[in-house]
Design a protein around this motif. Structure first.
Motif, mmCIF file in Angstrom:
data_model
loop_
_atom_site.group_PDB
_atom_site.id
_atom_site.type_symbol
_atom_site.label_atom_id
_atom_site.label_comp_id
_atom_site.label_asym_id
_atom_site.label_seq_id
_atom_site.Cartn_x
_atom_site.Cartn_y
_atom_site.Cartn_z
ATOM 1 N N SER A 1 -0.721 11.214 5.569
ATOM 2 C CA SER A 1 -1.879 11.540 6.420
ATOM 3 C C SER A 1 -1.962 10.643 7.656
ATOM 4 O O SER A 1 -2.443 11.062 8.709
ATOM 5 C CB SER A 1 -3.173 11.428 5.600
ATOM 6 O OG SER A 1 -3.299 10.121 5.075
ATOM 7 N N LYS A 2 -1.512 9.418 7.522
ATOM 8 C CA LYS A 2 -1.577 8.475 8.633
ATOM 9 C C LYS A 2 -0.216 7.819 8.832
ATOM 10 O O LYS A 2 -0.042 6.616 8.595
ATOM 11 C CB LYS A 2 -2.627 7.397 8.355
ATOM 12 C CG LYS A 2 -4.031 7.920 8.106
ATOM 13 C CD LYS A 2 -4.650 8.461 9.380
ATOM 14 C CE LYS A 2 -6.085 8.918 9.134
ATOM 15 N NZ LYS A 2 -6.713 9.450 10.366
ATOM 16 N N PRO A 3 0.770 8.565 9.236
ATOM 17 C CA PRO A 3 2.116 7.978 9.333
ATOM 18 C C PRO A 3 2.179 6.816 10.317
ATOM 19 O O PRO A 3 2.799 5.786 10.043
ATOM 20 C CB PRO A 3 2.992 9.155 9.761
ATOM 21 C CG PRO A 3 2.060 10.158 10.331
ATOM 22 C CD PRO A 3 0.769 9.996 9.636
ATOM 23 N N ALA A 4 1.545 6.994 11.460
ATOM 24 C CA ALA A 4 1.626 5.941 12.475
ATOM 25 C C ALA A 4 0.970 4.661 11.977
ATOM 26 O O ALA A 4 1.504 3.558 12.162
ATOM 27 C CB ALA A 4 0.971 6.420 13.774
ATOM 28 N N GLU A 5 -0.229 4.805 11.358
ATOM 29 C CA GLU A 5 -0.940 3.630 10.890
ATOM 30 C C GLU A 5 -0.154 2.916 9.786
ATOM 31 O O GLU A 5 -0.073 1.674 9.746
ATOM 32 C CB GLU A 5 -2.331 4.018 10.368
ATOM 33 C CG GLU A 5 -3.319 4.426 11.430
ATOM 34 C CD GLU A 5 -3.136 5.860 11.889
ATOM 35 O OE1 GLU A 5 -2.117 6.476 11.490
ATOM 36 O OE2 GLU A 5 -3.987 6.363 12.636
ATOM 37 N N VAL A 6 0.408 3.678 8.860
ATOM 38 C CA VAL A 6 1.157 3.071 7.760
ATOM 39 C C VAL A 6 2.387 2.362 8.291
ATOM 40 O O VAL A 6 2.700 1.229 7.907
ATOM 41 C CB VAL A 6 1.541 4.139 6.711
ATOM 42 C CG1 VAL A 6 2.527 3.563 5.705
ATOM 43 C CG2 VAL A 6 0.294 4.644 6.011
ATOM 44 N N LEU A 7 3.104 3.043 9.195
ATOM 45 C CA LEU A 7 4.305 2.424 9.738
ATOM 46 C C LEU A 7 3.949 1.159 10.519
ATOM 47 O O LEU A 7 4.656 0.141 10.439
ATOM 48 C CB LEU A 7 5.040 3.418 10.638
ATOM 49 C CG LEU A 7 5.694 4.604 9.905
ATOM 50 C CD1 LEU A 7 6.233 5.610 10.908
ATOM 51 C CD2 LEU A 7 6.817 4.121 8.990
ATOM 52 N N SER A 8 2.813 1.219 11.231
ATOM 53 C CA SER A 8 2.377 0.040 11.989
ATOM 54 C C SER A 8 2.013 -1.098 11.052
ATOM 55 O O SER A 8 2.372 -2.254 11.294
ATOM 56 C CB SER A 8 1.178 0.406 12.866
ATOM 57 O OG SER A 8 0.684 -0.729 13.532
#
Length: 1657
Positions: A38-45
Motif C-alpha cells: 500500500s505504501k511502497p515509497a514509504e516502506v522503501l524510504s
C-alpha cells in the motif's frame, strides 16, 4: 496518519527483524512487504533510512530488509519515481560494496535489489555500477556479479553497454590477484557471452539491430587469452572450473581464425578436467559448446584430437548411472550431445573407435558403448545409413554377454535399429532372435543377476523391456513385417523359448492379421523350402500343450523352470495368446478347421476370462482342451493328417522331460489322437511309447497310463495286446532282455517299470467300454497286475516292498473295481479273486505307519475294499473283522493337523474318513440285524472311550453314520426285541458332555437313532415322528454352549427323554453302564453320568430322600477330596435338611468359618436358600449381624501417619459375605423380595462405609503368611464384598436390568473407589429409577432416616442417591416429589460441602424428572442456586460450580419474571469465572452466560446489553482456549449473544461458523466478525481494543496469540472516522511488548497485526 506514525510503525517492524527465530524473521519480512503493497515509497524510504542509520546492524538482519526491498521493488517497479529509485540504487550499491570480504547472502540481496531496479531504471543502475567499475581500479566482486546478472535479466538493456564494459574489464583481468575475484570475472564473461549470443539470436526484437558479433570479438579474445593462458594454468580447482565454463559460450564469439588457432591447445586442456573434477557436467557442457563452435567454422583441428576426444567422452559415458547422483545423468546427456556433434562430422572414425569397444568383456565399457551407439543411430541416422552392415556385424559379442545390464543396453540398441531399417540387413535376424531369447528369461533369475545396486527392477527388467520392444516393433514399424513374418514362427516349438510364447503369439497374431487384410485368402505360411519353419502339426501340438493348466511361475528353490503347460495365465496370459494364434492360423493348420475353431476357441477364451490363476480347475480345463482336440480330429477326419499329428506329438514328448505337467497332458493328447487313428498306427505308437517312456520319472507314469486309458476307449483290444506283449517280454527280469534299453536293469528300475504298467492297466480298466470290461477284468487285468506286482526268485513269487509300486497297484485295483461296480451287470458278477484282493489291500493298510497319513494308500486301499465288498461272494467273518480292525486302527490313531487352514494332509484325511464310512456301511449291509449293528459298534467301542479326544470324536461320528444308515436300510418283517438298547444308550449318553463339542452332537444323534430303532423294532412305521425322540435334536444347541451349567442341564434333559422311552427291562443295564462311566477319563463325561443317574432315579423312584444322612456323612469325608458335581449336590441337600431344624445354629456355625469362605463353605451357604421360608430366616439373621455391630475401627498404623486407618470388623464382614452367597442362590428370590428395602439400604450404606476400609488384621496376617509360604490365597476386600452382595440382592430381587445397566456404565467399579463413589451411587439411583421404580418409596423412607447419620460418608451416599432420583419422573409419578425436595432443601446448611453440592445437583435434576414442576418451585430453586454462588466456605468453588451448572439447566424452565429479577446479579457474579485458571469454571460460566442471553432474547435491557458487550472479547478470544469444553461453551455463548446484539449479519456469522461439529477457521471467522462489528458498532472500537489489550498478558499462549489477531482485524475494518477511538501509542507499546514474547506464535501474530496498522499511515 502522520508521517511520524508511518516511520514509527516501520521502525517497530524493522526493529523486530533482529528476532532470532527464522520464522519470525520471515514474518517481519512479509509484514514489510504487506506494508509496501500500500505504501511502497514509504516502506522503501524507511528501509533505506533504517539501514543507513544503523550501520552496525548485523548482516543477516540487513539481508532480510534488503530482501523485503527487492520484493517491493519487483512488485511496484512501475510506481517508483526516479528519486526513490536513485536512493535505493545508492543504498544497494553501498550495501553491496560496504565490505571487501564476500558475505554471500547480504551482498546477494543487495545485488538482487539492483537487478530488480535495473529492469526499469537500467541507465541509473548502470551509471551507479559503472561508477564503481572504473578503469585502472579493481572493482568489488559484487559489482561484477551484478553486471553479469543484469545482462541476463535485461539482455536488450545491457548488451549495448557491453562493448565499453568489456574494454574496461579487459585490463582489470590482469590486475586480479585472488582466485575469488577471478571466478567472478569468469562468471561475468560467461553471462556476457550468453547475453550477446541471445541478443544476436533475436536481432529482430533488439533495440539496435546493427550489433554484430565482430564488435565483441577482439575483447572476448583478449579475455580468452588471459583466462586460458594465465588463469587456467595457475589457478585453483574452483577457478579452473569457472574458466572452463566460461570458455564454452566465449568460443562462439571468437574470430574463426583465432578459434582454429586455439583449438589444438584448448581441447586437450578441457579434456584434462575430466581427470581433475568429479562433477563434470559443466566440463561436458562447455566441451559441447566448443565442439559446436568448431564445427560451425569448419575446423580441421577436430580430426587431430578426435581420438583423445572420443576416449575422454567414452570414459564419461561409462560411469554407472545407477549408483551416482543426478549430476552424473545430466553429464551423460551433455556427453551424448558431444557424440552427436562428432557423429555428424566424423562418422567413420567414431564407429572405428566405438565398435572395437563392444568386444571388451568389461561391463561398464560395453554398456556405455551400446548407449552411445543407440544414441548415434537415432541422432545421426543419415550419417549411419551406409554403416548398417558394419554396426550389425559388431554386435556378435554383445549378443553373447550374460550380464543383465548389457542385455538391457543391447535390447535398446536393437529397438533403435528396428526403427531405422537395420534389421532388414543380413544379420538382422540374429537381433530378432536375441530379443526373443530375452523375452524367454525367467524373472527371478534375472533379478538375481541384476544384484542389489539396480533400481526399478520390475519396471525396467530385461524381460519387460524385451517384451515391450518386440510388440512395439511388430505393431508400429511397418517395414518390420517382412522381417518378422514368418521368421517368428521358428521360435514357437523350441522349449527354450517357452517363456517368450505370450509375446511371440501376440506379435504373430498382429502380423498375421495385417497379412490377412492385405491378401484375403492367401495362405499365411509360405514354406517354399524353408526347412526351419515348424510344421502345422508342430504348431498345433506346441500351442495346445502351452495352455493346458492353471499353474504359477517357476519356484526359485528348484532352480529350474516349472512346467510351462500349466501356465495359461502367466507371461501376460500365455494360454489365451496361444489360442488366439491358433485361431488365426487355422487355415494353414487344416482348411477344415476354420468353421469349428471360430466357435470353439472363443468359448475357451471366455472360460479363461471367467476364472483366475487361483480358481481355474486343472481337471476341467484339461478336459475342455481334450474335447477341443477330439472335436478337431473328428472335423478333420483324415487318417494321414492324424498320423502326422500323432507322430509330431510323440516327437515332442522328449522336449517336456523337465516339465512333467505338460508332458502328462501331451500324453493325454497322444491318447486322444490315437483314439482317432487306425489300429496299425495305434499298435506302432503304443509300443514306441512303452519302449521310450522315462520310467525312472514317477511323475511320468500317470501321463503314460492316461494315454493308454484314453486310447482304450476306442481300441481296447489293441491296447491290452500291446501291454500283454510288453509284460511278457524280458523287461521285468533282472537279466538281459530282448531290448537293449532294458539290459542290466536294477531292481529299483524294474519296480518303476512295473509300477507304470500296473497303472496303465488301471487306467485301461477305467476307460474301457463297460460291456467289454467284465469278461476280461480277471484274466487280462487283475492277473497282469498281479504278475507285474510280484517277482519270482527261484520260481517263488515274492511281493515287493516298494511304496510307489504298492500305490500303483492300489490305484489300479481301485479304478478297476470302480469300473466293475459302475457296470449295469455288476450285481450278478462273481469276482473269484475278491478275498485275495481284500487281503492284499489289508496288508497294504497295515504296512503303512500307524500315526500319520503321508500317502493316499490308505484311502485308495479302503476305497478298493469298499467296491470289492459290494461284489459277490461275501467275505468271511474273520476277514471282515480283520478288515474293520485294520482300517479303524490306522484311521483313528492319526494325529490331527494343526488348524492352519486346509492343508493337503487334512484334505487327504477327510477323504480317507469318508471312504472308511462307505466301507463300514458296505460291510453292515451284509448283516442288517441288531446283532450285526452291535458287532460293528463293538469294534468302535474302544475308540469311543478313548482318552484322546480326536479318537472319540471320530469314533462317535462313525457310530452316528452307521446308526443312521442302519435305521434307513432296516427292513422289519416281524417284531423283534432290541435287547442291546440299554447297553448302547449307556455307551453314548456320557459322551453328550464330552470335552469336544462335535462328540456331543454326534452322541445325541446316536441316541436319537437308537430310540427310533427301538420304536421300529416294536412295530412303529419308518416315517413315524416321535415327539420325545425329536426333542433330542432341539437339545443339540445346548451342547454347543461351553458353560458347564448349560451343558449338564442339557444332559439332564436328555436323561429325562431317555427315561420316557426306555423299556423297564433296560433300566438296569443302562444304570450299570452309567455307573461304570463315572470313572470315565473325561471328567465331563463322568459328571454327565452322575447327572443322568440322578435324573433317572428322580424320574423312576425317590431313592435319594432315604440317603440324606448317608450323603451328609459322605460329604464330610469326601468334600475335601473331590469337586464332583453329584457330591456337591449331596452336600447342598444335607445342609438344607439340617438348617430346616436348626437355622440359627447353622448360621452361627457357618459364620465362624474362616474368611474368606472356601468354595465348600460357599456351596453350603447357597444350599440354605433352597426353600423361601428358610432363606428369609437366614437373611434376617444376617441383616441383624450387619446393622447392629460396629462398622469399622480406626487405628493409627504409623506414628507419623496424619490420618488413622479404617479396619473392618470381622462379624459384619462375614455376614456380608454370607448374605452374598445366600442371595446368589436362585431359590432365594422370594425371601429377597420380602426383605428387599432393608437389604438394599443396609448394603448400600455398608458399601459407603467400607470404601477405602482395610480387611481385619487377622485376615491381613493370614494373607501375608500365605504370600511368604508361596501358597495362593484369595484376598477379601470389605467394599467389594458389600458390592457383590448388593448385586446379588438386586438380581434375586428381579432387578437384573439394574445390575446390567450398572455393569455397562462401569458403575460397580466406581462404587468401589473413593474418587468415583458418588458417581457410582448416582448411576445406581438412575438405574433404580429406570428399572425398579415401585421399590423406591420404601427405599426412600429408609434413606430419609439416614440423613442425620453420624457418618459423613453415609450422608453423602444417601444425598447422592436421593438427588439423582429427582432426575427421573418416577418420583412425580409416585407422588414423592414434595417430600424429596423438602428433605434436600433441609440439607443446604449441612456442614459437609460435599452434601451441599449434592443438594444443588439434586435440585437441578428436577429439570429432567419433573420439568413441569419447575415454575411452581422456581423462587426456592433460584434462591438455592444463588446461595450456592455466594457460598464462601468452599475454597475450591465446587459449590459455586454446581450452582452455575444448575442455573444453566433451570434457565429455560423457571418463571420468566423470577429470572429477570436476578439476571443481572447472576451475570455480574459469574463474570470473574470467565478467566479462571480452572477449566471447569471457565466452561460452565461461559455456558451459563450463553443461557442468560438465550433467556432474555428479545427482551434485553440496556444494563444487560452492557454485560453482553463486555463479554464479547473474552468469548471471542477463548475460542482459542487450550481446552475443548471451553471452546464449545464459547461457541454456544456467542451463538446466543448474536440476537441480543441486534445485528442480523453478525448473528448469521455466529450461526454459520460456530455450529457444533464444524471445523472453525479462526482467522476467517475473526476477520468476518470484526468486519461486521466495525460496520454496525463503530463506537465500540476503543472499548474492544482496550479489552483485547488485557489478554496480551494471558497465561495461555493461544489466547495471547489470538488477542493481537483481534486487534489487527478490528483495525483492518475500521473507517477513518473511528481513528480517534484508537490509542495508537498504547497499542504500539503493547504490540512492541508482544514482539518479545517467549512464544513464537505470539510474536508472529504481533508482527502480522503491525503490518495491518498501515491503515493509519
Amino acid at each position: 496518519m502522520s508521517e511520524t506514525y508511518a516511520k514509527r510503525l516501520s521502525a517497530i517492524l524493522l526493529d523486530a527483524v533482529t528476532d532470532k527465530d527464522p520464522q519470525m524473521q520471515e514474518q517481519v519480512c512479509g509484514a514489510l512487504c504487506d506494508f509496501g503493497e500500500s505504501k511502497p515509497a514509504e516502506v522503501l524510504s524507511a528501509c533505506e533510512e533504517h539501514l543507513r542509520l544503523h550501520e552496525k546492524l548485523a548482516h543477516p538482519y540487513r539481508t532480510i530488509i534488503l530482501r523485503a526491498m527487492e520484493i517491493v521493488v519487483s512488485n511496484h517497479i512501475s510506481e517508483l519515481d526516479k528519486d526513490t529509485a536513485r536512493a535505493i540504487i545508492l543504498l544497494a550499491s553501498n550495501e553491496m560494496t560496504k565490505v571487501k570480504e564476500l558475505v554471500s547472502d547480504w551482498q546477494q540481496a543487495a545485488s538482487s535489489v539492483l537487478v530488480a531496479v535495473g529492469r526499469r531504471f537500467i541507465s541509473s543502475v548502470m551509471e551507479e555500477l559503472l561508477s564503481k567499475f572504473q578503469p585502472g581500479l579493481l572493482p568489488h566482486p559484487c559489482t561484477v556479479h551484478t553486471l553479469a546478472s543484469l545482462s541476463v535479466s535485461n539482455v536488450f538493456g545491457v548488451v549495448p553497454f557491453l562493448t565499453s564494459i568489456l574494454s574496461t574489464m579487459l585490463p582489470m583481468l590482469g590486475a586480479a590477484k585472488h582466485d575469488s575475484m577471478k571466478v567472478v570475472f569468469c562468471c561475468a564473461l560467461q553471462r556476457f557471452s550468453e547475453s550477446i549470443l541471445e541478443y544476436l539470436a533475436n536481432l529482430d526484437q533488439a533495440p539496435d539491430p546493427t550489433v554484430r558479433k565482430d564488435a565483441f570479438a577482439s575483447d572476448i579474445f583478449g579475455a580468452y587469452d588471459i583466462l586460458f593462458h594465465q588463469w587456467l594454468q595457475s589457478g585453483g580447482a574452483k577457478l579452473r572450473l569457472a574458466v572452463v565454463e566460461a570458455l564454452g559460450p566465449m568460443s562462439h564469439l571468437l574470430p574463426s581464425e583465432k578459434l582454429e588457432e586455439q583449438l589444438p591447445k584448448l581441447l586437450p586442456r578441457v579434456l584434462a578436467f575430466y581427470k581433475k573434477h568429479t562433477e563434470t557436467v559443466h566440463v561436458s557442457k562447455s566441451l559441447g559448446q566448443i565442439l559446436e563452435a568448431a564445427v560451425s567454422v569448419g575446423s580441421r583441428t577436430l580430426d587431430i584430437h578426435l581420438n583423445s576426444l572420443l576416449a575422454a567422452l567414452h570414459a564419461q559415458i561409462c560411469v554407472p548411472v545407477e549408483s551416482s547422483s543426478p549430476l552424473v545423468m545430466s553429464n551423460q546427456k551433455e556427453v551424448l550431445r558431444c557424440f552427436t556433434v562428432l557423429a555428424c562430422c566424423s562418422p567413420d572414425r567414431l564407429l572405428a573407435f566405438l565398435l572395437p569397444k563392444l568386444d571388451t568383456s568389461n561391463e561398464r565399457t560395453r554398456v556405455g558403448t551400446l548407449q552411445v551407439l543407440r544414441h548415434v543411430i537415432n541422432a545421426a541416422a543419415a550419417q549411419m545409413e551406409v554403416k548398417k552392415p558394419v554396426i550389425l556385424s559388431s554386435m556378435k559379442l554383445p549378443l553373447l554377454d550374460t550380464n543383465n545390464k548389457v542385455k538391457r543396453a543391447v535390447v535398446q540398441v536393437v529397438s533403435a535399429m528396428a526403427h531405422h531399417g537395420y534389421l532388414e540387413q543380413p544379420g538382422g535376424k540374429a537381433m530378432v532372435e536375441y530379443i526373443v531369447q530375452q523375452c524367454a528369461l525367467p524373472p527371478e533369475a534375472e533379478i538375481q543377476k541384476l544384484g542389489a545396486d539396480s533400481e526399478a527392477l520390475a519396471a525396467d527388467s530385461v524381460r519387460a523391456i524385451s517384451v515391450s520392444t518386440l510388440y512395439l516393433v511388430s505393431t508400429t514399424v511397418d517395414r518390420m513385417g517382412e522381417v518378422l513374418w514368418p521368421y517368428l514362427l521358428e521360435f514357437l516349438v523350441p522349449i527354450r523359448f517357452t517363456r517368450a510364447l505370450s509375446p511371440l503369439c501376440r506379435s504373430l497374431v498382429h502380423l498375421a492379421q495385417k497379412r490377412q487384410e492385405a491378401g484375403a485368402h492367401a495362405p499365411l505360411i509360405q514354406y517354399n523350402g524353408n526347412v526351419h519353419l515348424p510344421s502345422p502339426y508342430a504348431i498345433t501340438t506346441r500351442l495346445l500343450v502351452e495352455h493346458c493348466g492353471p499353474g504359477r511361475w517357476w519356484r526359485p528353490q528348484l532352480c529350474l523352470l516349472q512346467a510351462v503347460s500349466s501356465h495359461p495365465y502367466v507371461g501376460d496370459g500365455r494360454g489365451a495368446a496361444s489360442l488366439r494364434l491358433l485361431n488365426v492360423l487355422h487355415q494353414d493348420i487344416h482348411p477344415a478347421l476354420g468353421q469349428r475353431w471360430v466357435t470353439a476357441i472363443p468359448l475357451l477364451l471366455e472360460h479363461l476370462d471367467e476364472y483366475s490363476e487361483e480358481t481355474l480347475s486343472q481337471k476341467e480345463w484339461e478336459e475342455k482342451l481334450l474335447v477341443f482336440l477330439r472335436d478337431s480330429l473328428a472335423v478333420v477326419s483324415d487318417n494321414t493328417w492324424v498320423c502326422h499329428l500323432t507322430l509330431e506329438m510323440c516327437k515332442q514328448l522328449p522336449n517336456y522331460n523337465g516339465t512333467p505337467l505338460e508332458k502328462n497332458f501331451l500324453y493325454k493328447c497322444v491318447g486322444t489322437t490315437l483314439g482317432a487313428a487306425s489300429s496299425k498306427v495305434v499298435r506302432k505308437h503304443l509300443r514306441e511309447l512303452l519302449e521310450t517312456a522315462r520310467y525312472q520319472e514317477e511323475r511320468e507314469h500317470e501321463g503314460l497310463a492316461c494315454c493308454f486309458g484314453i486310447c482304450a476307449i476306442s481300441h481296447l483290444d489293441d491296447t491290452l495286446a500291446q501291454l500283454d506283449d510288453f509284460v511278457k517280454s524280458d523287461v521285468l527280469r533282472k537279466s538281459a532282455g530282448i531290448f537293449n534299453l532294458f539290459k542290466n536293469r536294477s531292481e529299483s528300475e524294474a519296480n518303476k517299470v512295473r509300477s507304470a504298467l500296473i497303472l496303465c492297466y488301471g487306467h485301461v480298466a477305467a476307460g474301457a467300454p463297460r460291456e467289454l470290461l467284465l469278461a476280461r477284468v480277471e484274466a487280462d487285468l487283475f492277473w497282469n497286475m498281479s504278475e507285474c506286482f510280484s517277482t519270482k526268485v527261484l520260481g517263488i513269487k515274492v511281493e515287493t516292498q516298494d511304496p510307489a509300486l504298492r500305490l500303483s497297484l492300489v490305484q489300479s485295483v481301485c479304478m478297476a473295481t470302480q469300473a466293475i461296480c459302475s457296470s449295469a451287470h455288476s450285481s450278478s458278477f462273481h469276482l473269484s479273486r475278491k478275498a485275495e484282493l481284500v487281503a492284499q489291500m489289508v496288508e497294504f493298510i497295515r504296512a503303512e505307519p500307524p500315526d500319520s497319513l503321508k500317502t493316499p494308500i490308505w484311502k485308495k486301499a479302503m476305497l478298493a475294499c469298499t467296491y470289492l465288498v459290494t461284489l459277490e461272494p461275501a467275505l468271511e467273518e474273520q476277514v471282515q473283522a480283520d478288515l474293520i480292525h485294520s482300517c479303524l486302527h490306522r484311521v483313528m490313531a492319526v494325529l490331527p493337523e494343526p488348524e492352519e487352514g486346509d492343508s493337503p494332509q487334512e484334505s487327504l484325511y477327510l477323504d480317507t474318513v469318508q471312504v472308511l464310512k462307505d466301507l463300514l456301511t458296505s460291510l453292515l449291509l451284509w448283516n442288517m440285524t441288531p446283532l450285526g449293528l452291535q458287532v460293528m459298534l463293538e469294534h468302535l467301542s474302544p475308540w469311543i472311550k478313548s482318552p484322546r479326544g480326536h479318537e472319540r470324536v471320530r469314533a462317535v461320528g462313525l457310530s452316528a453314520c452307521l446308526l443312521q444308515f442302519f435305521l434307513q436300510h432296516l427292513q422289519i418283517s416281524a417284531l423283534v426285541p432290541f435287547h442291546n438298547l440299554g447297553l448302547l444308550i449307556g455307551l453314548f449318553s456320557p459322551r453328550c458332555a464330552d470335552l469336544w463339542p462335535a462328540t456331543r452332537r454326534e452322541a445325541v444323534s446316536c441316541i436319537h437313532s437308537l430310540l427310533y430303532l427301538q420304536l421300529t423294532c416294536v412295530g412303529f412305521s419308518r416315517d413315524y415322528q416321535d415327539d420325545v425322540a425329536e426333542q433330542l435334536l432341539s437339545l443339540k444347541d445346548g451342547l454347543v454352549h461351553p458353560d458347564p451349567a448349560i451343558l449338564f442341564h442339557t444332559c439332564h434333559s436328555i436323561a429325562q427323554l431317555i427315561a420316557k422311552r426306555l423299556p423297564p427291562d433296560q433300566l438296569i443295564n443302562l444304570l450299570l453302564t452309567l455307573f461304570e462311566s463315572l470313572g470315565d477319563p473325561d471328567k465331563n463325561c463322568s459328571r454327565a453320568a452322575s447327572v443322568m443317574i440322578n435324573c433317572l432315579l428322580k424320574e423312576r423312584g425317590n431313592m435319594l430322600q432315604e440317603k440324606v444322612p448317608e450323603i451328609v456323612s459322605v460329604l464330610r469325608s469326601k468334600l475335601q477330596e473331590t469337586q464332583e458335581e453329584h457330591i456337591l449336590q449331596a452336600a447342598q441337600h444335607s445342609v438344607f435338611a439340617l438348617a430346616t431344624h436348626h437355622c440359627a445354629s447353622v448360621v452361627s456355625n457357618l459364620l465362624g468359618s474362616p474368611l474368606p469362605f472356601d468354595s465348600h463353605t460357599c456351596t453350603l451357604w447357597r444350599a440354605l436358600a433352597l426353600e423361601p421360608g428358610l432363606a428369609a430366616q437366614v437373611l434376617g439373621l444376617l441383616l441383624e449381624k450387619i446393622s447392629k455391630d460396629v462398622l469399622f475401627e480406626e487405628s493409627q498404623a504409623f506414628l507419623l501417619s496424619s490420618t488413622p486407618d479404617r479396619v473392618a470388623t470381622l462379624l459384619p464382614l462375614a455376614a456380608t459375605c454370607a448374605l452374598h452367597e445366600v442371595a446368589s442362590a436362585p431359590a432365594s428370590g422370594p425371601a429377597v423380595l420380602e426383605l428387599y428395602p432393608q437389604l438394599f439400604v443396609a448394603l448400600l450404606l455398608r458399601v459407603s462405609c467400607t470404601v477405602g476400609v482395610q480387611p481385619p488384621r487377622q485376615l491381613q496376617a493370614k494373607e501375608r503368611r500365605s504370600a511368604s509360604s508361596g501358597l495362593a490365597s484369595r484376598s477379601l476386600e470389605p467394599c467389594s464384598s458389600a458390592v457383590d452382595a448388593l448385586q446379588a440382592v438386586l438380581v434375586r430381587g428381579g432387578n437384573e436390568d439394574v445390575v446390567q445397566c450398572m455393569e455397562l456404565d462401569g458403575g460397580w467399579q466406581l462404587l468401589r473407589t473413593s474418587a468415583g463413589h458418588e458417581e457410582g451411587v448416582t448411576r445406581l439411583a438412575s438405574a433404580m429409577a429406570k428399572f425398579a421404580g415401585p421399590r423406591l418409596p420404601l427405599v426412600m423412607k429408609l434413606l430419609f432416616t439416614t440423613q442425620s447419620s453420624m457418618y459423613e460418608v453415609q450422608r453423602v451416599t444417601s444425598t447422592a442417591f436421593l438427588a439423582e432420583l429427582l432426575s427421573s419422573n418416577v418420583v412425580n409419578d409416585l407422588m414423592l416429589l414434595e417430600s424429596l425436595l423438602y428433605n434436600l432443601m433441609a440439607r443446604q446448611k449441612d456442614t459437609s460441602a460435599r452434601v451441599r453440592r449434592l443438594v444443588l445437583h439434586g435440585l437441578a435434576n428436577i429439570t429432567l424428572g419433573s420439568p413441569d414442576k419447575v415454575q411452581t418451585h422456581s423462587p426456592q430453586l433460584l434462591t438455592a442456586m444463588i446461595g450456592g454462588l455466594d457460598d464462601g466456605d468452599d475454597p475450591h468453588s465446587l459449590v459455586a460450580l454446581e450452582a452455575m451448572v444448575g442455573l444453566a439447566r433451570l434457565m429455560d424452565l423457571v418463571d420468566a419474571w423470577d429470572l429477570h429479577a436476578v439476571l443481572l446479579h447472576i451475570a455480574v457474579r459469574i463474570r470473574p469465572f470467565f478467566d479462571s485458571e480452572r477449566m471447569e469454571l471457565r466452561s460452565v460460566s461461559i455456558g451459563l452466560f450463553g443461557h442468560l442471553n438465550k433467556a432474555c432474547r428479545g427482551d434485553c435491557k440496556d444494563v444487560f446489553l452492557e454485560q453482553v458487550v463486555g463479554g464479547l472479547v473474552p468469548l471471542l478470544l477463548h475460542l482459542r482456549d487450550p481446552h475443548a469444553p471451553v471452546v464449545t461453551a464459547c461457541r454456544f455463548a456467542l451463538r446466543m449473544c448474536g440476537p441480543n446484539l441486534e445485528c442480523e449479519e453478525l448473528a448469521a456469522v455466529f450461526q454459520r461458523h460456530l455450529q457444533e461439529g464444524h471445523d472453525l477457521h479462526f482467522g476467517e471467522f475473526l476477520n468476518t466478525t470484526c468486519k461486521h462489528l466495525m460496520r454496525h458498532f463503530p463506537d465500540l472500537l476503543g472499548r474492544l481494543l482496550s479489552t483485547s489489550l488485557f489478554y496480551y498478558k494471558s497465561s495461555w499462549e493461544d489466547v495471547r496469540a489470538a488477542a493481537p489477531m483481534l486487534t489487527g482485524f478490528l483495525v483492518l475494518h475500521m473507517e477513518a472516522e473511528q481513528r480517534p477511538q484508537v490509542d495508537l501509542e498504547q497499542l504500539l507499546t503493547a504490540l512492541q511488548l508482544l514482539l518479545k514474547d517467549p512464544a513464537l506464535k505470539v510474536r508472529l501474530k504481533a508482527v502480522k497485526t503491525l503490518g495491518r496498522l498501515v491503515k493509519f499511515a
